[in-house]
Each structure stands twice: as structure tokens, then as C-alpha cells.
Design a protein around this motif. Structure first.
Motif, PDB file in Angstrom:
ATOM      1  N   GLY A   7       0.817  -1.209   0.000  1.00  8.94           N
ATOM      2  CA  GLY A   7       0.000   0.000   0.000  1.00  8.94           C
ATOM      3  C   GLY A   7       0.850   1.258   0.000  1.00  8.94           C
ATOM      4  N   MET A   8       1.855   1.292   0.882  1.00 12.00           N
ATOM      5  CA  MET A   8       2.740   2.462   0.922  1.00 12.00           C
ATOM      6  C   MET A   8       3.569   2.581  -0.354  1.00 12.00           C
ATOM      7  SD  MET A   8       4.063   2.789   4.876  1.00 12.00           S
ATOM      8  CE  MET A   8       4.525   1.073   5.088  1.00 12.00           C
ATOM      9  N   TYR A   9       4.011   1.432  -0.881  1.00 12.21           N
ATOM     10  CA  TYR A   9       4.811   1.452  -2.110  1.00 12.21           C
ATOM     11  C   TYR A   9       4.037   2.082  -3.263  1.00 12.21           C
ATOM     12  CZ  TYR A   9       6.995  -0.368  -6.361  1.00 12.21           C
ATOM     13  OH  TYR A   9       7.547  -0.491  -7.610  1.00 12.21           O
ATOM     14  N   LEU A  10       2.828   1.589  -3.513  1.00 14.07           N
ATOM     15  CA  LEU A  10       2.030   2.137  -4.616  1.00 14.07           C
ATOM     16  C   LEU A  10       1.589   3.573  -4.335  1.00 14.07           C
ATOM     17  CD1 LEU A  10      -0.187  -0.881  -5.755  1.00 14.07           C
ATOM     18  CD2 LEU A  10       1.974  -0.060  -6.691  1.00 14.07           C
ATOM     19  N   GLY A  11       1.298   3.860  -3.054  1.00 17.62           N
ATOM     20  CA  GLY A  11       0.877   5.220  -2.703  1.00 17.62           C
ATOM     21  C   GLY A  11       1.978   6.231  -2.914  1.00 17.62           C
ATOM     22  N   PHE A  12       3.166   5.938  -2.382  1.00 17.12           N
ATOM     23  CA  PHE A  12       4.275   6.881  -2.534  1.00 17.12           C
ATOM     24  C   PHE A  12       4.757   6.945  -3.982  1.00 17.12           C
ATOM     25  CE2 PHE A  12       4.829   6.343   2.131  1.00 17.12           C
ATOM     26  CZ  PHE A  12       4.790   7.690   2.474  1.00 17.12           C
ATOM     27  N   LEU A  13       4.725   5.810  -4.693  1.00 16.67           N
ATOM     28  CA  LEU A  13       5.123   5.830  -6.109  1.00 16.67           C
ATOM     29  C   LEU A  13       4.176   6.702  -6.921  1.00 16.67           C
ATOM     30  CD1 LEU A  13       6.864   4.858  -8.432  1.00 16.67           C
ATOM     31  CD2 LEU A  13       5.444   2.795  -8.568  1.00 16.67           C
ATOM     32  N   PRO A  23      -8.602   8.299   7.477  1.00 21.39           N
ATOM     33  CA  PRO A  23      -7.202   8.727   7.612  1.00 21.39           C
ATOM     34  C   PRO A  23      -6.730   9.527   6.402  1.00 21.39           C
ATOM     35  CG  PRO A  23      -7.325   6.352   7.252  1.00 21.39           C
ATOM     36  CD  PRO A  23      -8.708   6.819   7.536  1.00 21.39           C
ATOM     37  N   ALA A  24      -7.309   9.256   5.226  1.00 19.41           N
ATOM     38  CA  ALA A  24      -6.921  10.013   4.031  1.00 19.41           C
ATOM     39  C   ALA A  24      -7.306  11.475   4.176  1.00 19.41           C
ATOM     40  CB  ALA A  24      -7.575   9.406   2.788  1.00 19.41           C
ATOM     41  N   ILE A  25      -8.543  11.724   4.598  1.00 25.57           N
ATOM     42  CA  ILE A  25      -9.010  13.104   4.766  1.00 25.57           C
ATOM     43  C   ILE A  25      -8.176  13.836   5.820  1.00 25.57           C
ATOM     44  CG2 ILE A  25     -10.950  14.532   5.527  1.00 25.57           C
ATOM     45  CD1 ILE A  25     -12.810  12.401   4.345  1.00 25.57           C
ATOM     46  N   PHE A  26      -7.914  13.136   6.930  1.00 28.36           N
ATOM     47  CA  PHE A  26      -7.146  13.765   8.010  1.00 28.36           C
ATOM     48  C   PHE A  26      -5.714  14.075   7.582  1.00 28.36           C
ATOM     49  CE2 PHE A  26      -4.279  13.423  11.653  1.00 28.36           C
ATOM     50  CZ  PHE A  26      -4.802  14.417  12.482  1.00 28.36           C
ATOM     51  N   MET A  27      -5.048  13.105   6.963  1.00 27.49           N
ATOM     52  CA  MET A  27      -3.640  13.275   6.613  1.00 27.49           C
ATOM     53  C   MET A  27      -3.444  14.289   5.485  1.00 27.49           C
ATOM     54  SD  MET A  27      -1.888  11.626   8.725  1.00 27.49           S
ATOM     55  CE  MET A  27      -0.319  11.909   7.911  1.00 27.49           C
ATOM     56  N   ASN A  80       2.905  12.436   3.834  1.00 27.72           N
ATOM     57  CA  ASN A  80       3.008  11.167   4.550  1.00 27.72           C
ATOM     58  C   ASN A  80       1.683  10.409   4.566  1.00 27.72           C
ATOM     59  OD1 ASN A  80       4.623   9.329   6.013  1.00 27.72           O
ATOM     60  ND2 ASN A  80       3.761  10.041   7.955  1.00 27.72           N
ATOM     61  N   ALA A  81       0.746  10.846   3.732  1.00 30.40           N
ATOM     62  CA  ALA A  81      -0.593  10.264   3.737  1.00 30.40           C
ATOM     63  C   ALA A  81      -0.627   8.772   3.426  1.00 30.40           C
ATOM     64  CB  ALA A  81      -1.482  11.033   2.758  1.00 30.40           C
ATOM     65  N   PRO A  82       0.131   8.258   2.445  1.00 27.14           N
ATOM     66  CA  PRO A  82       0.024   6.819   2.129  1.00 27.14           C
ATOM     67  C   PRO A  82       0.285   5.902   3.312  1.00 27.14           C
ATOM     68  CG  PRO A  82       1.179   7.962   0.371  1.00 27.14           C
ATOM     69  CD  PRO A  82       1.008   8.953   1.478  1.00 27.14           C
ATOM     70  N   THR A  83       1.112   6.331   4.254  1.00 24.96           N
ATOM     71  CA  THR A  83       1.407   5.481   5.407  1.00 24.96           C
ATOM     72  C   THR A  83       0.147   5.195   6.210  1.00 24.96           C
ATOM     73  OG1 THR A  83       3.656   6.376   5.570  1.00 24.96           O
ATOM     74  CG2 THR A  83       2.757   5.284   7.526  1.00 24.96           C
ATOM     75  N   TRP A  84      -0.584   6.242   6.548  1.00 27.56           N
ATOM     76  CA  TRP A  84      -1.760   6.069   7.397  1.00 27.56           C
ATOM     77  C   TRP A  84      -2.974   5.581   6.615  1.00 27.56           C
ATOM     78  CZ3 TRP A  84      -0.853   5.700  12.279  1.00 27.56           C
ATOM     79  CH2 TRP A  84       0.297   6.313  12.795  1.00 27.56           C
ATOM     80  N   ILE A  85      -3.015   5.864   5.333  1.00 29.06           N
ATOM     81  CA  ILE A  85      -4.072   5.271   4.506  1.00 29.06           C
ATOM     82  C   ILE A  85      -3.902   3.755   4.469  1.00 29.06           C
ATOM     83  CG2 ILE A  85      -5.013   5.132   2.173  1.00 29.06           C
ATOM     84  CD1 ILE A  85      -4.202   8.036   1.767  1.00 29.06           C
ATOM     85  N   SER A  86      -2.641   3.306   4.358  1.00 27.15           N
ATOM     86  CA  SER A  86      -2.359   1.865   4.358  1.00 27.15           C
ATOM     87  C   SER A  86      -2.777   1.228   5.675  1.00 27.15           C
ATOM     88  CB  SER A  86      -0.862   1.619   4.115  1.00 27.15           C
ATOM     89  OG  SER A  86      -0.459   2.101   2.861  1.00 27.15           O
ATOM     90  N   VAL A  87      -2.510   1.919   6.772  1.00 23.89           N
ATOM     91  CA  VAL A  87      -2.900   1.392   8.085  1.00 23.89           C
ATOM     92  C   VAL A  87      -4.416   1.241   8.163  1.00 23.89           C
ATOM     93  CG1 VAL A  87      -2.963   1.870  10.551  1.00 23.89           C
ATOM     94  CG2 VAL A  87      -0.869   2.305   9.256  1.00 23.89           C
ATOM     95  N   GLY A  88      -5.133   2.284   7.753  1.00 23.35           N
ATOM     96  CA  GLY A  88      -6.598   2.225   7.796  1.00 23.35           C
ATOM     97  C   GLY A  88      -7.149   1.119   6.923  1.00 23.35           C
TER      98      GLY A  88
END
Length: 362
Positions: A94-100, A156-160, A167-175
Motif C-alpha cells: 500500500g505504501m509502495y504504490l501510494g508513494f510511487l 485517515p486520508a481526509i485527516f492526513m 506522509n498520507a500513504p502510510t496512514w491510509i495503508s494502516v486504515g
């Protein structure tokens, strides 16, 4: 057709980093993850498969302890047991695709665009991150609806994105991964099998998306730093490279080789190509000293002494390091040409001596 453990290990050994053994076992999503993350997060997944392959093969063939446990829990309508490895994989992909995806979006649009542009960018990053978690969640016997993951990832997406969008992909992945813990389920026991052509098409399309994201990142946001500390966009540096003397010389060399092949035959092009690479350093040495092949040793020595005096570090106190490099380059060029000249004179002398001996005999 039953799957073979021996063949699975062979594919693991020779194509494991690309997920070839998972593709053979019809675990296409896992094969994709292994391919796009260099063997499952830089080889970790590939190494773990060393002792996991027997379980994968038994499950693919419809027997084994894991198969029986899954079937029992499926019949009782129970949720999948929490697996820390799967959870970590969900976060990682999730973080990989999000940050990429974030890096693939032009920085000026993602950080400095209008509110509408930023909203679109944030939405794309959220979808990409959620998709990464979704792919891992649907590997093997487990499954989850994409809508459920997206629902858990939205908060978490809206908040971040309002507080720390970088740094949004990290917490989106967690959620999204938490959603899998509560909303995950087992796949139906019988599922329609996809044909080979459809499977290859899906993986090819997914691979093209990854390549497109990397290409967009390299074109829009990648940069290089010069020795002076100046940052230049990679696309601009590539454009300048194709205008540089080095590229123009290389292009000219290829053209000369093509003409040489047409004139003298293509069987001699390789030898000409090796000479063009300047393995002895003669061409570069001639260029450094500003002389040509016909120049005598005496003239080369005069030229060397003149340039050595001109570039002696003691005469360049302000840019002493640059002068030192140039001075050493001149010395090396002179030594190279002198050595080559001596070797050629020695060979020429040997040929003349052999010719004289031949004449005396007859």
C-alpha cells in the motif's frame, strides 16, 4: 493437473524474483507483488518461499493441513485468522504504490496546484494506496471487497491530506489494513478459472501501469545534483546530454562504423568498433595534448612540456585542484603516447630485422 513441488522450486530458483513460481501455482496477485517489489520486498518474500512452497503446492492441489483448516473455517462462516506477515505485506505494498503514485505526479501540481487539482491528486493517491492493500488482501484463499477497504481508508486520508499530505500513504495503508482485519473473508470454494491468455494480459496491464508510474516520476520529478550543488531536473539533463559533445561524438562514431561496414564489409566492423572504443587510450591522449598520430616523439615531448608548464598547480593558486587534475591528465597522456610510440618502434624494428634475415637466406 496437479502441481509439482520440484518444478515449483526450480521456478523459484531461476525466476523467483519475478514471481514465476507463484504464477505457476495460479497465485497471480502474489506473482505481481514479487515482480514489482524485487522478489517480495527486496527478496524477503522470495527467501520466505523457500519453506512455504510445499504448503502452497498442497493447497493448490486441494489437500494439506492448511487446506483442511481453511475449509473448516469457511464452512463455519468464520473470518480468516490474523496473519502478521499478510498484514505487513498489506502495509508495504500500500505504501509502495501510494508513494510511487505521489512521486509520479508533478510536484508543482501536487504541492502548489489549485484546490481542485490537489483534490484530484489526493484521490488518486488514496486509490493507489488502497489498491496496494487490496491486492495483498486477495492473495491466496482470503478476500475482501474493495469498497470496504476504501471506506476504512477514507477517514485517515481526509485527516492526513489536511495535516501532512506527504506522509498520507502510510496512514491510509494502516486504515485499509485494519479494514482487512474486520471485513476479510474466505473466497468461495469453487471459482471460475481464468485462461492463460487472460492471466498474462492482466499481469501485463498491471506491469505497464507500474512502468508508467516510474516513467512519470523520472520525467516529472527526478533530478540530479551537480558538483556545484545545483539541482537539475533529470529530463533537462537528458535533453542536454543529447546535445553534449560526448553524445555527438558517440553518434558520429556509430555513423562512421555504419559507413565502414558498407564499404569494407560487416565482418570487419567489430575490429573497427574496438578501435573506436580507444582501449589503449591513444585517441584521448592525442586529444589532451592537441597532436595527431603523425606527430613525432620530439614534437610530442615539446607539446607536453609546454602544457605542463601552463597547467602546473603552482601557477594556479585560485583553482589549484582543477589545475592539479589537468596537470595529471597531461602527464598520463604523455606517458600513454610515449609507451605506444616505443612499442610501435620496437615492432617496426623487429619486422625490419626479420625481413633482412629473410633476404640474407635467399
Amino acid at each position: 493437473m496437479a502441481k509439482s513441488i520440484a518444478l515449483s522450486y526450480i521456478l523459484w530458483l531461476f525466476g523467483g524474483f519475478f514471481g514465476l513460481h507463484h504464477f505457476y501455482l495460479r497465485r497471480d496477485r502474489q506473482a505481481f507483488v514479487w515482480w514489482c517489489t524485487c522478489g517480495g520486498i527486496f527478496g524477503l518474500g522470495w527467501f520466505r518461499d523457500l519453506w512455504r512452497i510445499p504448503d502452497y503446492v498442497r493447497y493448490a492441489n486441494g489437500y494439506g493441513d492448511k487446506y483442511q483448516v481453511v475449509e473448516s473455517r469457511r464452512q463455519k462462516n468464520l473470518k480468516p485468522v490474523f496473519n502478521v506477515v499478510r498484514f505487513g505485506g498489506q502495509l508495504a505494498l500500500g505504501m509502495y504504490l501510494g508513494f510511487l503514485t505521489m512521486c509520479a505526479i508533478p510536484t508543482e501540481v501536487y504541492e502548489e496546484g489549485s484546490h481542485a487539482e490537489k483534490a484530484v491528486c489526493y484521490g488518486i493517491v488514496t486509490l493507489a494506496t488502497t489498491m496496494g492493500v487490496y491486492i495483498v488482501s486477495n492473495i491466496g484463499e482470503e478476500s475482501i471487497d474493495f469498497g470496504d477497504i476504501l471506506t476504512y481508508a477514507t477517514l485517515p486520508a481526509i485527516f492526513m491530506f489536511t495535516k501532512a499530505p506527504n506522509n498520507a500513504p502510510t496512514w491510509i495503508s494502516v486504515g485499509a489494513a485494519v479494514a482487512c482485519m474486520y471485513r476479510g473473508k474466505y473466497k468461495p470454494q469453487t471459482q471460475p478459472k481464468k485462461g492463460l491468455c487472460r492471466r498474462l494480459t492482466s499481469l501485463t496491464f498491471a506491469g505497464m501501469i507500474i512502468f508508467a508510474l516510474w516513467g512519470s516520476f523520472l520525467y516529472h520529478n527526478a533530478s540530479v545534483t551537480t558538483k556545484d550543488g545545483e539541482t537539475i531536473k533529470l529530463r533537462d539533463s537528458i535533453d542536454n546530454f543529447f546535445k553534449s559533445p560526448a553524445w555527438l561524438q558517440f553518434k558520429k562514431t556509430l555513423g562512421d562504423l555504419y559507413e565502414y561496414g558498407q564499404t569494407h564489409g560487416w565482418d570487419k566492423v567489430w575490429q573497427q568498433f574496438v578501435e573506436a572504443l580507444d582501449p589503449t587510450g591513444e585517441a584521448n591522449a592525442l586529444k589532451v595534448l592537441g597532436v595527431d598520430k603523425s606527430t613525432s616523439q620530439e614534437e610530442i615531448t615539446k607539446r607536453y612540456r609546454k602544457l605542463a608548464r601552463e597547467w602546473h598547480p603552482d601557477r594556479h593558486k585560485e583553482n589549484k585542484e582543477e589545475a592539479q587534475e589537468k596537470f595529471m591528465e597531461i602527464q598520463k597522456a604523455y606517458e600513454t603516447l610515449s609507451t605506444i610510440k616505443k612499442k610501435r618502434e620496437r615492432k617496426s624494428s623487429e619486422r625490419r630485422s626479420n625481413a633482412d634475415d629473410y633476404d640474407h637466406r635467399f
